[in-house]
Scaffold this motif. Structure first.
Motif, PDB file in Angstrom:
ATOM      1  N   GLY A 154      -8.287   2.973  -1.842  1.00 31.41           N
ATOM      2  CA  GLY A 154      -7.373   2.981  -2.799  1.00 31.41           C
ATOM      3  C   GLY A 154      -6.528   4.293  -2.914  1.00 31.41           C
ATOM      4  O   GLY A 154      -5.971   4.672  -3.709  1.00 31.41           O
ATOM      5  N   SER A 155      -6.859   5.079  -1.745  1.00 33.16           N
ATOM      6  CA  SER A 155      -5.980   6.634  -2.169  1.00 33.16           C
ATOM      7  C   SER A 155      -4.899   6.421  -1.230  1.00 33.16           C
ATOM      8  O   SER A 155      -4.863   6.080  -0.124  1.00 33.16           O
ATOM      9  CB  SER A 155      -6.928   7.597  -1.407  1.00 33.16           C
ATOM     10  N   PRO A 156      -3.880   6.798  -1.789  1.00 36.40           N
ATOM     11  CA  PRO A 156      -2.509   6.732  -1.481  1.00 36.40           C
ATOM     12  C   PRO A 156      -2.260   7.795  -0.298  1.00 36.40           C
ATOM     13  O   PRO A 156      -1.582   7.624   0.754  1.00 36.40           O
ATOM     14  CB  PRO A 156      -1.431   7.266  -2.593  1.00 36.40           C
ATOM     15  N   MET A 157      -3.072   8.964  -0.314  1.00 37.56           N
ATOM     16  CA  MET A 157      -2.736   9.846   0.773  1.00 37.56           C
ATOM     17  C   MET A 157      -3.613   9.331   2.015  1.00 37.56           C
ATOM     18  O   MET A 157      -2.795   9.302   3.196  1.00 37.56           O
ATOM     19  CB  MET A 157      -3.924  11.128   0.724  1.00 37.56           C
ATOM     20  N   TRP A 158      -4.670   8.226   2.193  1.00 39.01           N
ATOM     21  CA  TRP A 158      -4.921   7.666   3.586  1.00 39.01           C
ATOM     22  C   TRP A 158      -4.039   6.675   3.864  1.00 39.01           C
ATOM     23  O   TRP A 158      -3.965   6.274   4.948  1.00 39.01           O
ATOM     24  CB  TRP A 158      -6.358   7.323   3.202  1.00 39.01           C
ATOM     25  N   LEU A 159      -3.316   6.068   2.828  1.00 38.54           N
ATOM     26  CA  LEU A 159      -2.347   4.917   3.117  1.00 38.54           C
ATOM     27  C   LEU A 159      -1.363   5.639   4.149  1.00 38.54           C
ATOM     28  O   LEU A 159      -0.674   5.256   5.087  1.00 38.54           O
ATOM     29  CB  LEU A 159      -1.875   4.294   1.921  1.00 38.54           C
ATOM     30  N   VAL A 160      -0.734   6.864   3.627  1.00 34.69           N
ATOM     31  CA  VAL A 160       0.242   7.682   4.375  1.00 34.69           C
ATOM     32  C   VAL A 160      -0.142   8.171   5.694  1.00 34.69           C
ATOM     33  O   VAL A 160       0.334   8.011   6.848  1.00 34.69           O
ATOM     34  CB  VAL A 160       0.898   8.675   3.415  1.00 34.69           C
ATOM     35  N   ILE A 161      -1.333   8.798   5.918  1.00 37.78           N
ATOM     36  CA  ILE A 161      -2.090   9.054   6.904  1.00 37.78           C
ATOM     37  C   ILE A 161      -2.251   8.133   7.812  1.00 37.78           C
ATOM     38  O   ILE A 161      -1.892   8.240   9.063  1.00 37.78           O
ATOM     39  CB  ILE A 161      -3.136  10.059   6.711  1.00 37.78           C
ATOM     40  N   GLY A 162      -2.758   7.017   7.694  1.00 38.47           N
ATOM     41  CA  GLY A 162      -2.934   5.765   8.351  1.00 38.47           C
ATOM     42  C   GLY A 162      -1.711   5.236   8.829  1.00 38.47           C
ATOM     43  O   GLY A 162      -1.421   4.953  10.227  1.00 38.47           O
ATOM     44  N   LEU A 163      -0.447   5.106   8.115  1.00 43.44           N
ATOM     45  CA  LEU A 163       0.819   4.719   8.722  1.00 43.44           C
ATOM     46  C   LEU A 163       1.183   5.846   9.821  1.00 43.44           C
ATOM     47  O   LEU A 163       1.775   5.189  10.830  1.00 43.44           O
ATOM     48  CB  LEU A 163       1.746   4.675   7.415  1.00 43.44           C
TER      49      LEU A 163
END
Length: 62
Positions: free
Chosen positions: A34-43
């Motif tokens: 649920g962390s947007p930071m990890w969404l961006v890092i993952g992408l």
């Protein structure tokens, strides 16, 4: 050397996919869920991995 680049790319694709799913809260069970930071890092990791794999495959054809 191309094998190493391709292998690194595959690892980045897999890790990036997991981080993206966790960041989007589709894969729970982690602090990253649920962390947007990890969404961006993952992408970013996912795109970098795809780029490395494509680069390694194109280098083999040449």
């Amino acid at each position: 050397m191309r094998f190493v680049i391709a292998a690194l790319g595959v690892v980045l694709v897999l890790v990036g996919a997991v981080w993206t799913l966790q960041g989007a809260n589709l894969l729970g069970g982690s602090v990253m869920s649920g962390s947007p930071m990890w969404l961006v890092i993952g992408l970013v990791a996912l795109v970098a991995g795809i780029w490395l794999v494509v680069r390694a495959v194109r280098a083999r054809r040449a």
